[in-house]
Write a protein that holds these residues in place. Sequence first.
Motif, PDB file in Angstrom:
ATOM      1  N   ALA A  60      -2.016   1.120  -3.182  1.00 36.07           N
ATOM      2  CA  ALA A  60      -0.996   0.438  -2.379  1.00 36.07           C
ATOM      3  C   ALA A  60       0.331   1.170  -2.467  1.00 36.07           C
ATOM      4  N   ASN A  61       0.717   1.573  -3.670  1.00 34.93           N
ATOM      5  CA  ASN A  61       1.989   2.274  -3.827  1.00 34.93           C
ATOM      6  C   ASN A  61       1.970   3.649  -3.179  1.00 34.93           C
ATOM      7  N   ALA A  93       2.095   3.085   0.642  1.00 35.00           N
ATOM      8  CA  ALA A  93       3.400   2.586   1.065  1.00 35.00           C
ATOM      9  C   ALA A  93       4.459   3.677   0.996  1.00 35.00           C
ATOM     10  N   ASP A  98       7.609  -2.748  -5.273  1.00 32.60           N
ATOM     11  CA  ASP A  98       6.321  -2.646  -5.955  1.00 32.60           C
ATOM     12  C   ASP A  98       6.023  -4.037  -6.513  1.00 32.60           C
ATOM     13  N   SER A 112       3.189  -5.796  -7.612  1.00 29.14           N
ATOM     14  CA  SER A 112       1.888  -6.142  -8.180  1.00 29.14           C
ATOM     15  C   SER A 112       1.900  -7.557  -8.745  1.00 29.14           C
ATOM     16  N   SER A 158       4.412  -3.463  -1.627  1.00 28.29           N
ATOM     17  CA  SER A 158       3.059  -3.421  -2.172  1.00 28.29           C
ATOM     18  C   SER A 158       2.824  -4.769  -2.831  1.00 28.29           C
ATOM     19  N   GLU A 199      -5.600  -5.479  -2.810  1.00 26.97           N
ATOM     20  CA  GLU A 199      -4.141  -5.410  -2.810  1.00 26.97           C
ATOM     21  C   GLU A 199      -3.707  -5.258  -1.357  1.00 26.97           C
ATOM     22  N   VAL A 223      -0.612  -3.649   1.424  1.00 29.93           N
ATOM     23  CA  VAL A 223       0.629  -3.004   1.842  1.00 29.93           C
ATOM     24  C   VAL A 223       1.175  -3.807   3.009  1.00 29.93           C
TER      25      VAL A 223
END
Length: 354
Positions: A71-72, A75, A178, A180, A206, A218, A220
């Motif tokens: 995801a990071n 993104a 970010d 999470s 994310s 996860e 984005v």
Amino acid sequence: MTRLHDPAKRGFASDNYAGVLPEVLEAIAEANLGHQGAYGADVYTAALDARIVELFGDGARAFPVFNGTGANVVALSAVSDRWSAVVCADTGHIHVDEGGAPEKLAGLKLFVVPTVEGKLTPEAITAAVPDRAGDVHWAQPRVLSVAQSTELGTVYTPDELRALAEYAHERDWLLHIDGSRLANAAASLGTDLRAITTDIGADVVSMGGTKNGLLGAELVVVLDAASAPGVEYVRKLSMQLASKQRFLAAQFLALLDDDRYLRVAGHANAMARLLADLVRGIGGVTITQPVQSNAVFAELPRAAAEALMERVPFYFWDEIRGEVRWMCAWDTTEEDVRAFAALISAELSRTAGI
């Protein structure tokens, strides 16, 4: 199938150790019936798209992926150029826990900023990152990446995030969150997702799912489509496009239904607060970080920590200082917490008497 583990065994090493929410398992089973289009051409992805607009605002677009690092990387890649750099905290997950993926896979230089309690401030960024815009010899900052909640379990207020967004946009940077543990931050603040993303001026998020009870899912979330025009291609290029995407989308639909994400994250937060309250009175234990989400950081004698680790899973966060991290999850019970606190007390009493 033969059971390979003891389901009664609990731990405080990571919220990733927890299983999957029952409602999410039900959603997966429901999505499993019959056939649906592949690569996002399914009714579950369409429903998730609509739900993301409800939560984040008009223009928000959702792109399910497999894991947080993915995801990071997706993104940050989608909103950056080949010559770009990313500004982040020295404790940031993209710096210390992603194996160099943003640098190796996305090709992004990371400018790391020393922080207090894991939180970036405009003043700290100015002191750590020289203003060399337009200097061909210098990687050009393009994104400010902020972890919410931080790696130290602290939470940015909306005003703190808004100040960072304004700082970034004044420099023609974008703000990446970010998240999470974004749900834990929202629950801690008593607010919703939009208040700590869209409303404070974030550009891309994310959003974590696995740490709140999903199974390898996860997200984005692009809040400004103009800032990430090729995100769908970047996701494919980054090997994060699921062929059976309906199973990822269905999980997020279950998590986001009726604000379930706030309830499960709020429970994890409450268990962390309870744990902190119980161990504060134990001689030899020092809480080292503010307890604002679902993490408790503490220092205790190394011998006691190592003995406890043999019985309950957790680990050292800072080996040199002897600082440990205890994480609570959606399925952590009050009984789990009280039993663990009693175990800590008994072990410290034992080691003190040696």
